[in-house]
Design an enzyme around this catalytic site. Structure first.
Site, short mmCIF file in Angstrom:
data_model
loop_
_atom_site.label_atom_id
_atom_site.label_comp_id
_atom_site.label_asym_id
_atom_site.label_seq_id
_atom_site.Cartn_x
_atom_site.Cartn_y
_atom_site.Cartn_z
N CYS A 105 -43.27 -26.16 -39.59
CA CYS A 105 -44.28 -26.43 -40.53
C CYS A 105 -43.72 -26.74 -41.44
CB CYS A 105 -45.12 -25.14 -40.35
SG CYS A 105 -46.49 -25.19 -41.69
N CYS A 112 -49.31 -27.77 -55.26
CA CYS A 112 -50.29 -28.51 -54.53
C CYS A 112 -51.54 -28.54 -55.74
CB CYS A 112 -50.95 -27.82 -53.39
SG CYS A 112 -52.28 -29.01 -52.67
N GLY A 159 -48.63 -28.21 -50.14
CA GLY A 159 -48.99 -29.71 -50.76
C GLY A 159 -50.01 -30.32 -49.79
N GLU A 160 -50.33 -31.52 -50.23
CA GLU A 160 -51.51 -32.26 -49.62
C GLU A 160 -50.55 -33.49 -48.94
OE1 GLU A 160 -53.65 -34.37 -47.85
OE2 GLU A 160 -54.70 -32.73 -48.45
N SER A 189 -51.90 -32.78 -41.53
CA SER A 189 -53.28 -32.29 -42.02
C SER A 189 -53.46 -32.62 -43.35
CB SER A 189 -52.75 -30.92 -41.98
OG SER A 189 -53.93 -29.94 -42.47
N SER A 212 -58.61 -30.25 -42.62
CA SER A 212 -58.97 -28.68 -43.07
C SER A 212 -60.40 -28.90 -43.55
CB SER A 212 -58.03 -28.58 -44.05
OG SER A 212 -56.75 -28.25 -43.47
N HIS A 214 -63.39 -26.35 -42.77
CA HIS A 214 -63.37 -25.03 -43.65
C HIS A 214 -64.73 -24.60 -43.81
CE1 HIS A 214 -59.06 -24.94 -42.93
NE2 HIS A 214 -58.89 -25.32 -43.92
N ASN A 288 -56.01 -15.38 -43.27
CA ASN A 288 -54.86 -14.47 -43.50
C ASN A 288 -54.91 -14.03 -44.88
OD1 ASN A 288 -53.45 -14.83 -40.87
ND2 ASN A 288 -53.36 -17.02 -41.59
#
Length: 339
Positions: A105, A112, A159-160, A189, A212, A214, A288
């Protein structure tokens, strides 16, 4: 001093030309860097001692270092990597008991700008983009430290990625060609940067796009993701459908389940309605905890009920297997600094 990690074969050939060596030597160096993940030039044992000594005068394997390494009880490893300018990012190696896959990952930015309310990274604000070499150094660091070969890469760290798209695309090209990782084992992502989704659709790589999302509606999404105020769910849906039409690829929808906010049966039904005509799978992520907010993880019963309702709409739904939560390496927990 030249840094070998991150160089293409052609760039390494320029170095061997400078040393009056053959292109075959460049190929050997390239393999040592990307396929064998050496730490030092002296480990390149099929090069003569004399040539290695000459190479060491003008080059080094890497200029990054591991500042902190943490190992989870589940085998997940989190690294805090320091770059030459003193800035740091976190990257994570995830291992799964029943699978041969080793997933890295990786982070694409330091800090960000998107500032999602549930994510620890955004609390730092945006500091700078990572270069493509700094991105691939994360995977090389993992491989050098563990002696293992990464098989899958997800751009789900700090980060994006779509706000640093050129460097991300270049890194993906190197992962594919130099590390010999198949494009379908690369996942990018995004929080939903609509213009960049269109740009990504024009790219030829057969990688996976993960969104993402959500939230099941505009009001909840804007509450937890400020990006919704710039690119709302209606605009986002148009971009996703165009992406599928252009690439033929199924999108992964990531949905963070937060207790009493977006985990109700009505939210599941509303989400199913939104996704009805989008070619996608859904990955549910139980929240989380981080120290920066009061959100809570839903009960297992709520998670399973939400999953059932989405599956009933015809979508393939999975629940993300939590990895590394005990070392703050799980989704939304990366910070990239030492407290």
């Amino acid at each position: 001093m030249k840094v070998l990690s991150g160089l293409t074969l052609e760039e390494i050939e320029n170095i061997t030309d400078e040393l009056h060596a053959s292109k075959f030597r460049a190929r050997q160096i390239h393999n040592w860097i990307y396929l064998k993940s050496v730490k030092e030039i002296d480990e390149m044992t099929d090069l003569s001692v004399k040539f290695r000594d000459e190479l060491k005068k003008i080059a080094t394997v890497t200029d990054v270092k591991i500042k902190v390494k943490q190992v989870s009880t589940d085998g997940t490893i989190k690294y805090l990597i320091e770059y030459p300018d003193g800035e740091c990012v976190e990257t994570v190696l995830m291992r799964f008991d029943n699978r041969a896959n080793l997933t890295a990952c990786v982070s694409s930015q330091i800090g960000c700008a998107v500032n999602c309310s549930f994510c620890a990274t955004g609390k730092r604000g945006f500091i700078r983009n990572l270069t493509y070499k700094e991105i691939i150094e994360q995977v090389l660091t993992i491989q050098r430290d563990t002696g293992l070969k990464v098989t899958n890469i997800v751009f789900m760290g700090q980060g994006e990625p779509l706000l640093n798209l050129d460097n991300v695309l270049k890194a993906m090209e190197i992962f594919n060609e130099n590390f010999q990782i198949g494009a379908r084992r690369l996942t990018v992502s995004t929080s939903g940067i609509v213009p960049q989704i269109y740009k990504l659709a024009e790219n030829d790589m057969q990688s996976t796009l993960a969104l993402s999302l959500h939230a099941p509606n505009h009001e909840i999404r804007r509450q937890i993701m400020p990006i919704e105020n710039k690119y709302d769910m209606k605009e986002l849906k148009i971009a996703l459908k165009k992406y599928v039409e252009k690439t033929g690829r199924r999108i992964t929808i990531e949905y963070l389940l937060i207790k009493d906010l977006n985990d109700s049966p009505d939210a599941a039904k509303e989400l199913a309605e939104y996704l009805f005509d989008i070619k996608c799978n859904v990955n549910l992520i139980p929240y989380n905890p981080t120290a920066k907010n009061d959100y809570q993880r839903p009960s297992n019963n709520s998670i399973q009920k939400f999953k059932y309702l989405l599956e009933h709409s015809g979508k393939k739904v999975t629940i993300r297997l939590e990895r590394g939560a005990d070392i703050d390496a799980a989704c939304g927990q990366l910070r990239g600094k030492v407290d």
